[in-house]
Scaffold this motif. Structure first.
Motif, PDB file in Angstrom:
ATOM      1  N   PHE A 178      -7.963   6.836  -3.143  1.00 40.29           N
ATOM      2  CA  PHE A 178      -7.311   5.654  -3.701  1.00 40.29           C
ATOM      3  C   PHE A 178      -7.559   5.621  -5.198  1.00 40.29           C
ATOM      4  CE2 PHE A 178      -7.302   1.322  -5.255  1.00 40.29           C
ATOM      5  CZ  PHE A 178      -6.121   0.827  -4.737  1.00 40.29           C
ATOM      6  N   ALA A 179      -6.547   5.257  -5.958  1.00 37.38           N
ATOM      7  CA  ALA A 179      -6.736   5.098  -7.396  1.00 37.38           C
ATOM      8  C   ALA A 179      -6.270   3.715  -7.828  1.00 37.38           C
ATOM      9  CB  ALA A 179      -5.975   6.166  -8.166  1.00 37.38           C
ATOM     10  N   GLY A 180      -7.030   3.111  -8.723  1.00 43.01           N
ATOM     11  CA  GLY A 180      -6.679   1.792  -9.229  1.00 43.01           C
ATOM     12  C   GLY A 180      -7.845   0.831  -9.117  1.00 43.01           C
ATOM     13  N   VAL A 181      -7.803  -0.229  -9.877  1.00 45.87           N
ATOM     14  CA  VAL A 181      -8.829  -1.270  -9.823  1.00 45.87           C
ATOM     15  C   VAL A 181      -8.122  -2.598  -9.559  1.00 45.87           C
ATOM     16  CG1 VAL A 181     -10.734  -2.364 -11.032  1.00 45.87           C
ATOM     17  CG2 VAL A 181     -10.138  -0.007 -11.556  1.00 45.87           C
ATOM     18  N   PRO A 182      -8.435  -3.236  -8.425  1.00 45.52           N
ATOM     19  CA  PRO A 182      -7.768  -4.507  -8.123  1.00 45.52           C
ATOM     20  C   PRO A 182      -8.039  -5.551  -9.206  1.00 45.52           C
ATOM     21  CG  PRO A 182      -8.978  -3.710  -6.218  1.00 45.52           C
ATOM     22  CD  PRO A 182      -9.377  -2.846  -7.380  1.00 45.52           C
ATOM     23  N   THR A 183      -7.060  -6.403  -9.425  1.00 41.99           N
ATOM     24  CA  THR A 183      -7.293  -7.529 -10.327  1.00 41.99           C
ATOM     25  C   THR A 183      -6.542  -8.747  -9.785  1.00 41.99           C
ATOM     26  OG1 THR A 183      -7.177  -8.311 -12.599  1.00 41.99           O
ATOM     27  CG2 THR A 183      -5.526  -6.670 -11.953  1.00 41.99           C
ATOM     28  N   THR A 184      -6.272  -9.735 -10.620  1.00 40.79           N
ATOM     29  CA  THR A 184      -5.771 -11.015 -10.111  1.00 40.79           C
ATOM     30  C   THR A 184      -4.690 -10.862  -9.031  1.00 40.79           C
ATOM     31  OG1 THR A 184      -6.017 -11.702 -12.412  1.00 40.79           O
ATOM     32  CG2 THR A 184      -5.130 -13.317 -10.886  1.00 40.79           C
ATOM     33  N   TYR A 185      -3.704 -10.041  -9.317  1.00 44.80           N
ATOM     34  CA  TYR A 185      -2.582  -9.870  -8.396  1.00 44.80           C
ATOM     35  C   TYR A 185      -3.035  -9.360  -7.025  1.00 44.80           C
ATOM     36  CZ  TYR A 185       1.969  -8.023  -6.798  1.00 44.80           C
ATOM     37  OH  TYR A 185       3.096  -7.737  -6.093  1.00 44.80           O
ATOM     38  N   GLU A 186      -3.831  -8.306  -7.016  1.00 46.15           N
ATOM     39  CA  GLU A 186      -4.295  -7.735  -5.753  1.00 46.15           C
ATOM     40  C   GLU A 186      -5.259  -8.677  -5.049  1.00 46.15           C
ATOM     41  OE1 GLU A 186      -4.332  -6.180  -8.640  1.00 46.15           O
ATOM     42  OE2 GLU A 186      -2.901  -4.531  -8.413  1.00 46.15           O
ATOM     43  N   MET A 244      -2.219   4.147  -3.431  1.00 44.40           N
ATOM     44  CA  MET A 244      -2.396   3.163  -4.507  1.00 44.40           C
ATOM     45  C   MET A 244      -1.817   1.831  -4.039  1.00 44.40           C
ATOM     46  SD  MET A 244       0.623   3.939  -7.240  1.00 44.40           S
ATOM     47  CE  MET A 244       2.347   3.937  -6.772  1.00 44.40           C
ATOM     48  N   LEU A 245      -2.121   0.788  -4.796  1.00 46.03           N
ATOM     49  CA  LEU A 245      -1.508  -0.507  -4.531  1.00 46.03           C
ATOM     50  C   LEU A 245      -0.523  -0.796  -5.651  1.00 46.03           C
ATOM     51  CD1 LEU A 245      -4.595  -2.692  -3.540  1.00 46.03           C
ATOM     52  CD2 LEU A 245      -2.782  -1.908  -2.025  1.00 46.03           C
ATOM     53  N   ALA A 246       0.667  -1.236  -5.284  1.00 48.31           N
ATOM     54  CA  ALA A 246       1.641  -1.592  -6.314  1.00 48.31           C
ATOM     55  C   ALA A 246       2.636  -2.562  -5.719  1.00 48.31           C
ATOM     56  CB  ALA A 246       2.342  -0.356  -6.849  1.00 48.31           C
ATOM     57  N   SER A 247       3.377  -3.181  -6.604  1.00 45.30           N
ATOM     58  CA  SER A 247       4.382  -4.136  -6.160  1.00 45.30           C
ATOM     59  C   SER A 247       5.527  -3.393  -5.485  1.00 45.30           C
ATOM     60  CB  SER A 247       4.901  -4.904  -7.368  1.00 45.30           C
ATOM     61  OG  SER A 247       6.191  -5.392  -7.117  1.00 45.30           O
ATOM     62  N   SER A 248       6.149  -4.057  -4.515  1.00 42.29           N
ATOM     63  CA  SER A 248       7.285  -3.435  -3.835  1.00 42.29           C
ATOM     64  C   SER A 248       8.433  -3.195  -4.804  1.00 42.29           C
ATOM     65  CB  SER A 248       7.747  -4.323  -2.685  1.00 42.29           C
ATOM     66  OG  SER A 248       8.204  -5.557  -3.180  1.00 42.29           O
ATOM     67  N   SER A 249       8.421  -3.896  -5.940  1.00 36.59           N
ATOM     68  CA  SER A 249       9.501  -3.709  -6.902  1.00 36.59           C
ATOM     69  C   SER A 249       9.460  -2.326  -7.543  1.00 36.59           C
ATOM     70  CB  SER A 249       9.419  -4.777  -7.988  1.00 36.59           C
ATOM     71  OG  SER A 249       8.212  -4.652  -8.688  1.00 36.59           O
ATOM     72  N   ASN A 250       8.339  -1.614  -7.380  1.00 36.03           N
ATOM     73  CA  ASN A 250       8.242  -0.268  -7.950  1.00 36.03           C
ATOM     74  C   ASN A 250       8.799   0.796  -7.015  1.00 36.03           C
ATOM     75  OD1 ASN A 250       6.900  -1.568  -9.940  1.00 36.03           O
ATOM     76  ND2 ASN A 250       4.888  -0.728  -9.474  1.00 36.03           N
ATOM     77  N   LEU A 251       9.247   0.379  -5.835  1.00 32.85           N
ATOM     78  CA  LEU A 251       9.588   1.352  -4.802  1.00 32.85           C
ATOM     79  C   LEU A 251      10.593   2.400  -5.280  1.00 32.85           C
ATOM     80  CD1 LEU A 251       9.018   2.177  -1.940  1.00 32.85           C
ATOM     81  CD2 LEU A 251      10.705   0.540  -1.137  1.00 32.85           C
ATOM     82  N   PHE A 285       0.870  -1.167   0.000  1.00 28.58           N
ATOM     83  CA  PHE A 285       0.000   0.000   0.000  1.00 28.58           C
ATOM     84  C   PHE A 285       0.913   1.225   0.000  1.00 28.58           C
ATOM     85  CE2 PHE A 285      -2.549   3.124   2.522  1.00 28.58           C
ATOM     86  CZ  PHE A 285      -3.675   3.188   1.710  1.00 28.58           C
ATOM     87  N   TYR A 286       0.945   1.956  -1.105  1.00 29.23           N
ATOM     88  CA  TYR A 286       1.763   3.171  -1.198  1.00 29.23           C
ATOM     89  C   TYR A 286       0.887   4.355  -0.799  1.00 29.23           C
ATOM     90  CZ  TYR A 286       5.424   0.847  -4.009  1.00 29.23           C
ATOM     91  OH  TYR A 286       6.432   0.029  -4.460  1.00 29.23           O
ATOM     92  N   TYR A 287       1.406   5.226   0.053  1.00 26.92           N
ATOM     93  CA  TYR A 287       0.587   6.378   0.416  1.00 26.92           C
ATOM     94  C   TYR A 287       1.419   7.652   0.510  1.00 26.92           C
ATOM     95  CZ  TYR A 287       2.332   5.490   5.156  1.00 26.92           C
ATOM     96  OH  TYR A 287       3.145   5.292   6.240  1.00 26.92           O
ATOM     97  N   ASN A 288       0.720   8.743   0.374  1.00 29.92           N
ATOM     98  CA  ASN A 288       1.323  10.063   0.474  1.00 29.92           C
ATOM     99  C   ASN A 288       1.475  10.391   1.960  1.00 29.92           C
ATOM    100  OD1 ASN A 288       1.727  12.854   0.620  1.00 29.92           O
ATOM    101  ND2 ASN A 288       0.571  13.207  -1.276  1.00 29.92           N
TER     102      ASN A 288
END
Lengths: 436, 292
Positions: free
Chosen positions: A193-201, A272-279, A152-155
Motif C-alpha cells: 500500500f502506498a499513501g498516508v491517510p489524511t482528513t478525507y480518508e 492505494m486509496l483514491a477518490s472514485s473520480s480518479n477512476l 480502494f484501488y488495487y492491482n
C-alpha cells in the motif's frame, strides 16, 4: 508659477492616475435579462473535457431554445474557486460556482449565497446521501453535482496471481501485505500500500466505526460550528492508528504523499486509496499494463460498518434568477449526470440516471464504475464529510501525525493528544473570531 | 540670495511633484494597509471583517504558541542556512569563471543567465515532474531510488536546489557585470608589480565587487525569508510539513483559511524582520563606504 513643461507633466500624471483608477471600476453591469450564466468550475483533464461537452450541448440545444448561454470558466482546483469566490462581491461573483466540501464552512456564512433549498428546484430525484453532504443548519448550501467516494484501488492482476481476495479489514490487509509487497535486499521494490491517510480518508476510517462516528461534534460541523474533537475521547482515532501501525509494521507500506497514482500505475504499489473520480484517469494511465480493481475501503474493524461519506463537489448558486435555476436543473438532470458519470467516474446524483437503460448497460460493461455508487448507497447516509476551519493545516497535520506514529514510532496516545490539540486550537481561534 | 532660495525651493517642489504619484501609490497600497494591519493585529476581527474586541498581545502569543507556525519558522531558518551560502558560492563561482570575456564565454553566459527568462512557476512545475516519484526522470538519469519529494531531507534539498536555480540568473548577471566594470588599470598595475592571478583575484577583484556581492546576498536572504510560491507548487509544504515555510503557513492559514489574527500579526512580524534586516544591511553598506 508652474511652467509649460510642468503643466504637461502634471497632466500626464493626472491621466496616468485616472487610467490606473479606471482599472478598479470594472464591475459588471446589472443584467436583468441574464442571457449568460457564468459558471466557475474546477474540472481539468478528462473531467474538463467532459464538462466542456456538457456545456457545449447546452449552448447548442436547450440553451438556444431559451436564449441562455453558459459561460464556463475554469478557475483552478475546487479550493482555488473558493479563494476567488471569497474575494468577490455581488458584482464580480459568478452565477454558479462548483466547489467542494472545503467551501461549506465559508459558504454557510456567505451573505451572497442563494441557498439551494430556497431555489425552486425539487430535490426529490437526488440521492439523499449526496444531499446530506451540503446540508447545514441553514438549509441546503449547494446541489450535488460531481459526487464521489473513497475507493480502494488495487492491482487485480497481482491479487489474482496470488489468489488473494480484497481485504475486508485492516487486519486482513496486514496479513496479506507481505505477499503483495516485494523487496530486493533492504529496499522495497513494491509496496502493498502506498499513501498516508489524511482528513478525507479518516472521514471514512473514523466515520465508519461503530456504524457512525464523527471527527468533531455537531455532526462533523453540519449542524453548527464544531466545538470539540470527538475522535480522541471516543477512541476511534486510537483504533485506527493501532490497526494502521500494524499494517505499516509489515514493512510494505510506503508513506508517500505525492505521486501515489504514478507509483500505482507503474506497478510499484499493489494498492492505494483514491477518490472514485480518479477512476477514468487511473485506468488510462495504467494503460492495460495490468487490470485495475476497485473495492470498498478496508474497515478498521468488524464493527466499522458505517461505510463512507460522499465527497466530490456541488454547485453553489449566487442568485435565484430563473435562468440560473434552469442551468442548475440541466446540470443535475438524469441525462447530464449519466454522461458525466460515464466519462469521469463520478457517480450520478440523480436517481433517474440509475433507471436509464443506457446507464444500466454502461455499468454492465464497466462494472468498476458501479462500485462507488453501490458503496456510497450502502453507507450510513448520516456519515458526512467534515467541515473544519483551518482545513489545510489540519490536513497536513494528520499526515505528519500518522508519519510520526508509523515511521517514527511515536506513542499512539501522545500522537492522539497532539492531533486533538491541533484541531482544538483551530476550533478555538475560529470561535474567537466568529462566535463572540 | 532670495532668488537662489526661491529657485532651490522651486526645484525641490518639482522633485516632490515627480515623487507624488509613487508616494500616493505607496501610501495607499503599502503604508495604509501596513498601519491597518498593525492596528488590527491587536484586535479580534471576524472573518467577515467585523471588529469584535480588543485582543492586546493575545494574537501574538497565540501565533508563537502555534505548533504550525513554530514548525514553519524552523523550516524557514533551515532553508536560509542551506540556501544563502550555497547560492552565493555557486553564483560567485560561475561569475568568477566567466568574468573575463574570451571565446566561448558568451555560450556560458547565455546558459548561466537563462534561468532569468522562464517564469518561476514554470520552473517549479518542471522540477516537480523531474523529481516525481521513484520512477522520476532524475532517478532514471542517476539510476537512484530516492523518493525525492516524499522524504523530508531530499524534499528540502530539491527546494533549495530550485531556489538556487531561480536566483542564479539574476545574481550571475549582477556579479559578472560588477567584475567587468572594475577598473582594469588597477589590475594591470598589480600585474606589473608581479602579483599572480590568485593574489589579484582575492586582494583586488573580490574586494572591488564586495558591494555587489553583499547586495546579492541580501537579495538571496530576502528571497529565502519570503519563499512561498516554489513551496506551493513543488512540495505543498510536504512531506509531513517539512518544507512548510513561514510564507507558506501564511498562505494556507491566513489566505486560504481566512484567519485574520494570523494575517495581521504575521504581516506585521514579517515587515519588522524586513525593516530590521534592511537597517543592518544599509548600516553595513555605509560602514563599508566610509572605510573605502
Amino acid at each position: 508659477m508652474i511652467g509649460g513643461n510642468m503643466k504637461k507633466t502634471l497632466s500626464i500624471i493626472a491621466i496616468l492616475l485616472m487610467a490606473a483608477l479606471s482599472l478598479f471600476a470594472n464591475g459588471q453591469k446589472e443584467d436583468n435579462e441574464k442571457k449568460t450564466i457564468v459558471v466557475w468550475h474546477c474540472n481539468t483533464g478528462v473531467t474538463g473535457e467532459a464538462f466542456d461537452k456538457i456545456v457545449e450541448s447546452f449552448n447548442n440545444g436547450i440553451g438556444k431554445e431559451y436564449g441562455i448561454e453558459i459561460d464556463a470558466i475554469y478557475q483552478g482546483k475546487a479550493n482555488d474557486v473558493l479563494t476567488k469566490v471569497k474575494a468577490s462581491d455581488e458584482d464580480s461573483l459568478p452565477d454558479i460556482a462548483q466547489m467542494d466540501a472545503t467551501a461549506a464552512i465559508d459558504m454557510n456564512y456567505s451573505e451572497y449565497l442563494a441557498l439551494a433549498s430556497d431555489l425552486p428546484i425539487s430535490t426529490d430525484a437526488f440521492l439523499d446521501s449526496a444531499l446530506s453532504a451540503y446540508r447545514s443548519e441553514k438549509g441546503l448550501l449547494a446541489l450535488p453535482f460531481n459526487a464521489s467516494s473513497l475507493l480502494f484501488y488495487y492491482n487485480k492482476t497481482l491479487f489474482d496471481s496470488l489468489s488473494l481476495s480484497v481485504p475486508k479489514t485492516l487486519e486482513e490487509f496486514a496479513a496479506i501485505a507481505p505477499m503483495l509487497g516485494q523487496k530486493s535486499g533492504d529496499s522495497v521494490t513494491r509496496y502493498a500500500f502506498a499513501g498516508v491517510p489524511t482528513t478525507y480518508e479518516l472521514t471514512t476510517f473514523i466515520g465508519s466505526q461503530n456504524g457512525l462516528s464523527y471527527i468533531v461534534d455537531n455532526k462533523n460541523g453540519h449542524t453548527g460550528t464544531p466545538t470539540e474533537v470527538l475522535f480522541g475521547k471516543e477512541g476511534t482515532y486510537k483504533e485506527f492508528l493501532t490497526k494502521w501501525k500494524a499494517l505499516y509494521d509489515t514493512g510494505y507500506v510506503g508513506n508517500i504523499t505525492s505521486g501515489v497514482s504514478t507509483e500505482f500505475a507503474s506497478g510499484r504499489t499493489a494498492s492505494m486509496l483514491a477518490s472514485s473520480s480518479n477512476l477514468t484517469t487511473v485506468i488510462s494511465s495504467v494503460d492495460g499494463a495490468f487490470e485495475v480493481g476497485v473495492a470498498p475501503v478496508p474497515m478498521v474493524n468488524e464493527n466499522a460498518t458505517g461505510g463512507t461519506a460522499i465527497g466530490g463537489g456541488g454547485l453553489f448558486a449566487f442568485n435565484d434568477h430563473d435562468n440560473t435555476v434552469a442551468v442548475l436543473e440541466y446540470l443535475t438532470s438524469a441525462e447530464v449526470q449519466r454522461f458525466w458519470a460515464e466519462a469521469t467516474g463520478y457517480f450520478p446524483i440523480n436517481k433517474g440516471t440509475y433507471e436509464s437503460e443506457e446507464y444500466l448497460s454502461f455499468i454492465e460493461e464497466n462494472p468498476l464504475f458501479n462500485i462507488a455508487p453501490e458503496y456510497a448507497m450502502s453507507s450510513n447516509p448520516l456519515l458526512t464529510n467534515v467541515w473544519l476551519p483551518s482545513a489545510y493545516q489540519i490536513y497536513y497535520s494528520f499526515q505528519a501525525n500518522i508519519q510520526k506514529v508509523t515511521a517514527e514510532n511515536m506513542n499512539i496516545d501522545d500522537a492522539i493528544n497532539e492531533m486533538v490539540g491541533v484541531i482544538e486550537d483551530a476550533l478555538d481561534s475560529y470561535a474567537e473570531q466568529n462566535i463572540n | 540670495m532670495l532668488t537662489l532660495t526661491y529657485m532651490k525651493r522651486k526645484e525641490n517642489m518639482k522633485a516632490y511633484l515627480f515623487l507624488l504619484p509613487s508616494l500616493a501609490l505607496a501610501a495607499t497600497f503599502l503604508f495604509y494597509p501596513l498601519m491597518k494591519a498593525f492596528a488590527s493585529s491587536f484586535l479580534t476581527i471576524s472573518q467577515s471583517g467585523k471588529i469584535l474586541g480588543f485582543a492586546g498581545f493575545k494574537n501574538y502569543t497565540k501565533l508563537f504558541s502555534d505548533s504550525g507556525f513554530r514548525n514553519a519558522a524552523l523550516n524557514t531558518i533551515k532553508f536560509i542556512i542551506f540556501f544563502v551560502p550555497l547560492n552565493t558560492v555557486l553564483t560567485l563561482l560561475a561569475a568568477t569563471l566567466t568574468r573575463k570575456k574570451r571565446k566561448g564565454t558568451a555560450i556560458a553566459e547565455f546558459i548561466f543567465a537563462s534561468p532569468i527568462v522562464i517564469s518561476l512557476s514554470a520552473y517549479a512545475l518542471i522540477f516537480k515532474e523531474m523529481f516525481r516519484g521513484r520512477i522520476s526522470i532524475i532517478n532514471r538519469i542517476f539510476s537512484s531510488e530516492i523518493n525525492w519529494l516524499s522524504d523530508k531531507v531530499p524534499a528540502m534539498f530539491v527546494l533549495v536546489f530550485l531556489g538556487v536555480f531561480l536566483d542564479f540568473g539574476l545574481d550571475y548577471l549582477l556579479l559578472t557585470s560588477a567584475f567587468r566594470s572594475t577598473d582594469k588599470n588597477i589590475i594591470d598595475a598589480a600585474k606589473i608589480d608581479g602579483a599572480d592571478d590568485r593574489k589579484i583575484y582575492f586582494s583586488i577583484e573580490l574586494p572591488l565587487i564586495k558591494r555587489m556581492l553583499s547586495a546579492t546576498i541580501f537579495l538571496a536572504l530576502k528571497d529565502a525569508i519570503m519563499i512561498s510560491s516554489p513551496v506551493i507548487i513543488l512540495t505543498e509544504g510536504g512531506p509531513f510539513r517539512s518544507t512548510e515555510t513561514i510564507m507558506f503557513y501564511y498562505y494556507i492559514e491566513a489566505f486560504k483559511s481566512g484567519n485574520r489574527a494570523v494575517q495581521n500579526t504575521l504581516s506585521v512580524l514579517m515587515t519588522l524582520i524586513f525593516i530590521l534586516s534592511m537597517a543592518i544591511y544599509s548600516r553595513r553598506r555605509s560602514g563599508n563606504e566610509k572605510r573605502t
